[in-house]
Design an enzyme around this catalytic site. Structure first.
Site, PDB file in Angstrom:
ATOM      1  N   ASP A  45       0.831  -1.200   0.000  1.00 58.67           N
ATOM      2  CA  ASP A  45       0.000   0.000   0.000  1.00 58.67           C
ATOM      3  C   ASP A  45       0.870   1.256   0.000  1.00 58.67           C
ATOM      4  O   ASP A  45       2.044   1.210   0.404  1.00 58.67           O
ATOM      5  CB  ASP A  45      -0.907   0.014   1.232  1.00 58.67           C
ATOM      6  CG  ASP A  45      -1.949  -1.095   1.198  1.00 58.67           C
ATOM      7  OD1 ASP A  45      -2.358  -1.489   0.090  1.00 58.67           O
ATOM      8  OD2 ASP A  45      -2.351  -1.566   2.282  1.00 58.67           O
ATOM      9  N   TYR A  74       7.407  -8.841   7.947  1.00 59.42           N
ATOM     10  CA  TYR A  74       6.994  -7.445   8.065  1.00 59.42           C
ATOM     11  C   TYR A  74       7.385  -6.895   9.432  1.00 59.42           C
ATOM     12  O   TYR A  74       7.341  -7.613  10.436  1.00 59.42           O
ATOM     13  CB  TYR A  74       5.473  -7.309   7.931  1.00 59.42           C
ATOM     14  CG  TYR A  74       4.914  -7.652   6.580  1.00 59.42           C
ATOM     15  CD1 TYR A  74       4.825  -6.689   5.574  1.00 59.42           C
ATOM     16  CD2 TYR A  74       4.447  -8.934   6.305  1.00 59.42           C
ATOM     17  CE1 TYR A  74       4.292  -7.001   4.332  1.00 59.42           C
ATOM     18  CE2 TYR A  74       3.914  -9.257   5.066  1.00 59.42           C
ATOM     19  CZ  TYR A  74       3.839  -8.283   4.088  1.00 59.42           C
ATOM     20  OH  TYR A  74       3.313  -8.599   2.861  1.00 59.42           O
ATOM     21  N   ASP A  88      -5.732   1.373   8.700  1.00 57.55           N
ATOM     22  CA  ASP A  88      -4.383   1.927   8.765  1.00 57.55           C
ATOM     23  C   ASP A  88      -4.486   3.417   9.067  1.00 57.55           C
ATOM     24  O   ASP A  88      -5.571   3.927   9.377  1.00 57.55           O
ATOM     25  CB  ASP A  88      -3.597   1.649   7.477  1.00 57.55           C
ATOM     26  CG  ASP A  88      -4.241   2.262   6.236  1.00 57.55           C
ATOM     27  OD1 ASP A  88      -5.136   3.127   6.375  1.00 57.55           O
ATOM     28  OD2 ASP A  88      -3.859   1.874   5.120  1.00 57.55           O
ATOM     29  N   ARG A 191      -2.828  -5.289   8.094  1.00 55.91           N
ATOM     30  CA  ARG A 191      -3.870  -4.359   8.548  1.00 55.91           C
ATOM     31  C   ARG A 191      -4.946  -5.097   9.341  1.00 55.91           C
ATOM     32  O   ARG A 191      -5.392  -4.632  10.395  1.00 55.91           O
ATOM     33  CB  ARG A 191      -4.514  -3.651   7.353  1.00 55.91           C
ATOM     34  CG  ARG A 191      -3.746  -2.458   6.833  1.00 55.91           C
ATOM     35  CD  ARG A 191      -4.549  -1.729   5.777  1.00 55.91           C
ATOM     36  NE  ARG A 191      -4.634  -2.473   4.523  1.00 55.91           N
ATOM     37  CZ  ARG A 191      -5.590  -2.304   3.615  1.00 55.91           C
ATOM     38  NH1 ARG A 191      -6.572  -1.448   3.841  1.00 55.91           N
ATOM     39  NH2 ARG A 191      -5.580  -2.993   2.490  1.00 55.91           N
TER      40      ARG A 191
END
Length: 232
Positions: A45, A74, A88, A191
């Site tokens: 994103d 991540y 987010d 997310r």
């Protein structure tokens, strides 16, 4: 990148900066390389940074599924006490907890909750995502206000490990945050993980930062910036 011959069948590691879409990165690589067939192996994103595998040429783009199926790592920051419509920092952000509830949140609470998300779990993807339901991307329905959580089918995903790297208690007006490292398999939405961890803690939460550091054996430390690639 200046060359008379277009590149063929090259796998390029790019450290995607904040603010760009994965499509933006592909477009710049396409212009710089002179190769029409350019794709990527796993969307990031605009509010996320880190490793993006860019595939140049017919042979490389045919390996897209192979690369997308690799495990990923991540680093994420979770902010507690509020929820986000997009899950987010893009928001809108809606407060969910009292100051007393946030002050009561401890590192031990977070560690206990994280254990519940390790392994094979059912996860509901974000409403603002490109997953299609009835032939239409979820984000289009969400923007029109035509989507509720129950309309989004859950998916089975696997999270190999979650490490709590840092917990910062609330210091008003700043909410509590946690930094975690997640090792997961394909299809996992960080997310959604942030949302679900916040819900499990009873205070709400959303993903405030995200950086992808590895895809399979590929590491972000071996990646080039877009500017470095364009100058080659």
């Amino acid at each position: 990148m200046n060359t008379d011959e277009p590149l063929r069948d090259e796998v390029v590691l790019i450290d995607k900066p904040l603010g760009l879409t994965s499509h933006d990165v592909v477009a710049r690589v396409r212009r710089a390389s002179g190769e029409r067939r350019v794709g990527h192996a796993g969307t990031l994103d605009p509010l996320a940074s880190g490793l993006l595998i860019v595939l140049i040429g017919r042979g490389a783009t045919r390996r897209q599924v192979e690369f997308m199926g690799q495990p990923k790592i991540y680093q994420a920051e979770l902010t507690f006490g509020s929820i986000s419509e997009t899950e987010d920092a893009e928001g809108p952000i809606l407060p969910q907890a009292t100051l007393e509830e946030l002050q009561a949140l401890t590192e031990a609470d977070i560690l206990k909750v994280l254990e519940n998300f390790i392994g094979t779990i059912e996860q509901r993807p974000p409403a603002h995502s490109a997953i299609k339901v009835d032939g239409q991307p979820l984000y289009k329905k969400a923007r029109k206000g035509l989507l509720i959580a129950e309309d989004i089918p859950t998916r089975t995903v696997t999270i190999d490990s979650i490490t709590l790297d840092q917990f910062v208690p609330t210091t008003p007006p700043f909410p509590p945050t946690a930094r975690i490292t997640v090792h997961c398999q394909k299809g996992t939405y960080i997310r959604s993980l942030a949302r679900d961890i916040g819900a499990a803690l009873g205070v709400g939460g959303y993903l405030s930062e995200l950086r992808r550091t590895a895809i399979g054996d590929f590491k972000v430390t071996d990646a080039s910036t877009l500017e470095e690639f364009e100058k080659k």
